[in-house]
Scaffold this motif. Structure first.
Motif, PDB file in Angstrom:
ATOM      1  N   UNK A 106       0.814  -1.217   0.000  1.00 59.97           N
ATOM      2  CA  UNK A 106       0.000   0.000   0.000  1.00 59.97           C
ATOM      3  C   UNK A 106       0.846   1.264   0.000  1.00 59.97           C
ATOM      4  N   UNK A 107       1.933   1.251   0.765  1.00 60.79           N
ATOM      5  CA  UNK A 107       2.831   2.411   0.789  1.00 60.79           C
ATOM      6  C   UNK A 107       3.475   2.628  -0.575  1.00 60.79           C
ATOM      7  N   UNK A 108       3.998   1.551  -1.166  1.00 61.27           N
ATOM      8  CA  UNK A 108       4.650   1.679  -2.474  1.00 61.27           C
ATOM      9  C   UNK A 108       3.650   2.106  -3.553  1.00 61.27           C
ATOM     10  N   UNK A 109       2.443   1.559  -3.508  1.00 63.95           N
ATOM     11  CA  UNK A 109       1.436   1.935  -4.502  1.00 63.95           C
ATOM     12  C   UNK A 109       0.995   3.385  -4.325  1.00 63.95           C
ATOM     13  N   UNK A 110       0.859   3.823  -3.077  1.00 65.01           N
ATOM     14  CA  UNK A 110       0.528   5.230  -2.828  1.00 65.01           C
ATOM     15  C   UNK A 110       1.614   6.127  -3.426  1.00 65.01           C
ATOM     16  N   UNK A 111       2.862   5.785  -3.147  1.00 62.68           N
ATOM     17  CA  UNK A 111       3.984   6.599  -3.629  1.00 62.68           C
ATOM     18  C   UNK A 111       4.023   6.629  -5.153  1.00 62.68           C
ATOM     19  N   UNK A 112       3.837   5.473  -5.765  1.00 61.42           N
ATOM     20  CA  UNK A 112       3.868   5.405  -7.223  1.00 61.42           C
ATOM     21  C   UNK A 112       2.727   6.204  -7.844  1.00 61.42           C
ATOM     22  N   UNK A 113       1.548   6.078  -7.275  1.00 63.97           N
ATOM     23  CA  UNK A 113       0.409   6.853  -7.779  1.00 63.97           C
ATOM     24  C   UNK A 113       0.634   8.348  -7.637  1.00 63.97           C
ATOM     25  N   UNK A 114       1.171   8.755  -6.497  1.00 67.20           N
ATOM     26  CA  UNK A 114       1.444  10.177  -6.279  1.00 67.20           C
ATOM     27  C   UNK A 114       2.515  10.680  -7.235  1.00 67.20           C
ATOM     28  N   UNK A 115       3.602   9.929  -7.348  1.00 65.16           N
ATOM     29  CA  UNK A 115       4.689  10.350  -8.248  1.00 65.16           C
ATOM     30  C   UNK A 115       4.208  10.404  -9.700  1.00 65.16           C
ATOM     31  N   UNK A 116       3.360   9.459 -10.083  1.00 69.69           N
ATOM     32  CA  UNK A 116       2.815   9.478 -11.443  1.00 69.69           C
ATOM     33  C   UNK A 116       1.934  10.687 -11.680  1.00 69.69           C
ATOM     34  N   UNK A 118       2.108  13.533 -10.087  1.00 65.75           N
ATOM     35  CA  UNK A 118       2.956  14.731 -10.103  1.00 65.75           C
ATOM     36  C   UNK A 118       3.697  14.853 -11.432  1.00 65.75           C
ATOM     37  N   UNK A 119       4.161  13.733 -11.954  1.00 65.19           N
ATOM     38  CA  UNK A 119       4.850  13.758 -13.246  1.00 65.19           C
ATOM     39  C   UNK A 119       3.903  14.210 -14.354  1.00 65.19           C
ATOM     40  N   UNK A 120       2.662  13.774 -14.302  1.00 67.01           N
ATOM     41  CA  UNK A 120       1.675  14.197 -15.307  1.00 67.01           C
ATOM     42  C   UNK A 120       1.316  15.671 -15.138  1.00 67.01           C
ATOM     43  N   UNK A 121       1.242  16.104 -13.899  1.00 66.74           N
ATOM     44  CA  UNK A 121       0.894  17.497 -13.604  1.00 66.74           C
ATOM     45  C   UNK A 121       1.965  18.448 -14.117  1.00 66.74           C
ATOM     46  N   UNK A 122       3.211  18.045 -13.996  1.00 69.48           N
ATOM     47  CA  UNK A 122       4.331  18.856 -14.469  1.00 69.48           C
ATOM     48  C   UNK A 122       5.073  18.109 -15.574  1.00 69.48           C
ATOM     49  N   UNK A 123       4.376  17.899 -16.662  1.00 64.85           N
ATOM     50  CA  UNK A 123       4.905  17.069 -17.745  1.00 64.85           C
ATOM     51  C   UNK A 123       6.231  17.585 -18.294  1.00 64.85           C
ATOM     52  N   UNK A 124       6.473  18.878 -18.225  1.00 65.75           N
ATOM     53  CA  UNK A 124       7.718  19.434 -18.752  1.00 65.75           C
ATOM     54  C   UNK A 124       8.893  19.253 -17.785  1.00 65.75           C
ATOM     55  N   UNK A 125       8.625  18.805 -16.569  1.00 62.39           N
ATOM     56  CA  UNK A 125       9.655  18.626 -15.560  1.00 62.39           C
ATOM     57  C   UNK A 125      10.213  17.206 -15.620  1.00 62.39           C
ATOM     58  N   UNK A 126      11.410  17.066 -16.128  1.00 64.23           N
ATOM     59  CA  UNK A 126      12.018  15.741 -16.268  1.00 64.23           C
ATOM     60  C   UNK A 126      12.314  15.099 -14.916  1.00 64.23           C
ATOM     61  N   UNK A 127      12.572  15.915 -13.919  1.00 61.88           N
ATOM     62  CA  UNK A 127      12.838  15.392 -12.577  1.00 61.88           C
ATOM     63  C   UNK A 127      11.634  14.604 -12.067  1.00 61.88           C
ATOM     64  N   UNK A 129       9.441  12.992 -13.821  1.00 63.63           N
ATOM     65  CA  UNK A 129       9.386  11.718 -14.539  1.00 63.63           C
ATOM     66  C   UNK A 129      10.406  10.736 -13.969  1.00 63.63           C
ATOM     67  N   UNK A 130      11.584  11.233 -13.600  1.00 65.80           N
ATOM     68  CA  UNK A 130      12.599  10.355 -13.000  1.00 65.80           C
ATOM     69  C   UNK A 130      12.126   9.835 -11.638  1.00 65.80           C
ATOM     70  N   UNK A 131      11.519  10.716 -10.846  1.00 64.34           N
ATOM     71  CA  UNK A 131      10.985  10.278  -9.547  1.00 64.34           C
ATOM     72  C   UNK A 131       9.909   9.210  -9.747  1.00 64.34           C
ATOM     73  N   UNK A 132       9.051   9.435 -10.742  1.00 67.50           N
ATOM     74  CA  UNK A 132       8.000   8.462 -11.026  1.00 67.50           C
ATOM     75  C   UNK A 132       8.620   7.120 -11.426  1.00 67.50           C
TER      76      UNK A 132
END
Length: 167
Positions: A106-116, A118-127, A129-132
């Motif tokens: 659950x923790x890992x899935x929460x983190x992955x969903x959040x990072x995904x 955030x990456x979509x929200x700031x699509x121009x931010x490569x950082x 995408x790397x976090x995701x």
């Protein structure tokens, strides 16, 4: 002192104590709260490598609570949401070391969903995408350990896709 875990712990505890003092003196400074939350999950990461899971759990719980509070203050702050996801990864690591696989997932899935998100929200931010990608890889590693190879393969594929957008 390079590679000295005890020295690292000493420095982490010292900087965390200093950050806590600054928060006490400046309770409205949210960046100082962020510094404490990051220090908490970093110290927890160190402690879990030594098997000190009770202390690591307590530190992660405090970090997550602080991160939630930060995101409640400003839900649009990407950095604070990122730190919340990172704290949940740390908690997942603690739970994994304690064989609490359901809650770790659950923790890992929460983190992955959040990072995904955030990456979509700031699509121009490569950082972002790397976090995701890193969070998807972490989830994939966990899923391999639990022999859920089909889901692990999917997580690794998402990690690769995220890295491709980061390049």
């Amino acid at each position: 002192e390079l590679g000295d875990v005890n020295a690292a712990e000493k420095h982490l505890r010292g900087s965390l104590a200093f950050a806590r003092t600054l928060v006490e003196q400046n309770p409205d400074n949210r960046e100082l709260h962020r510094d404490v939350s990051v220090g908490l999950f970093r110290l927890a990461d160190l402690l879990v490598t030594r098997g000190e899971t009770d202390d690591a759990t307590r530190l992660c719980e405090e970090s997550i609570q602080m991160c939630w509070k930060l995101t409640e203050w400003d839900p649009t702050n990407v950095q604070w949401r990122h730190h919340l996801a990172t704290a949940r990864i740390s908690m997942g690591d603690v739970r994994l070391s304690r064989d609490d696989l359901t809650r770790a997932r659950g923790d890992y899935e929460f983190a992955t969903g959040t990072m995904g998100a955030l990456a979509a929200f700031e699509a121009e931010d490569r950082e972002g995408a790397r976090h995701h990608a890193r969070s998807e890889k972490k989830l994939g590693d966990f899923l391999c350990r639990t022999t859920d190879y089909e889901e692990a393969t999917a997580a690794y594929a998402r990690a690769l896709a995220a890295m491709n957008t980061a390049c």
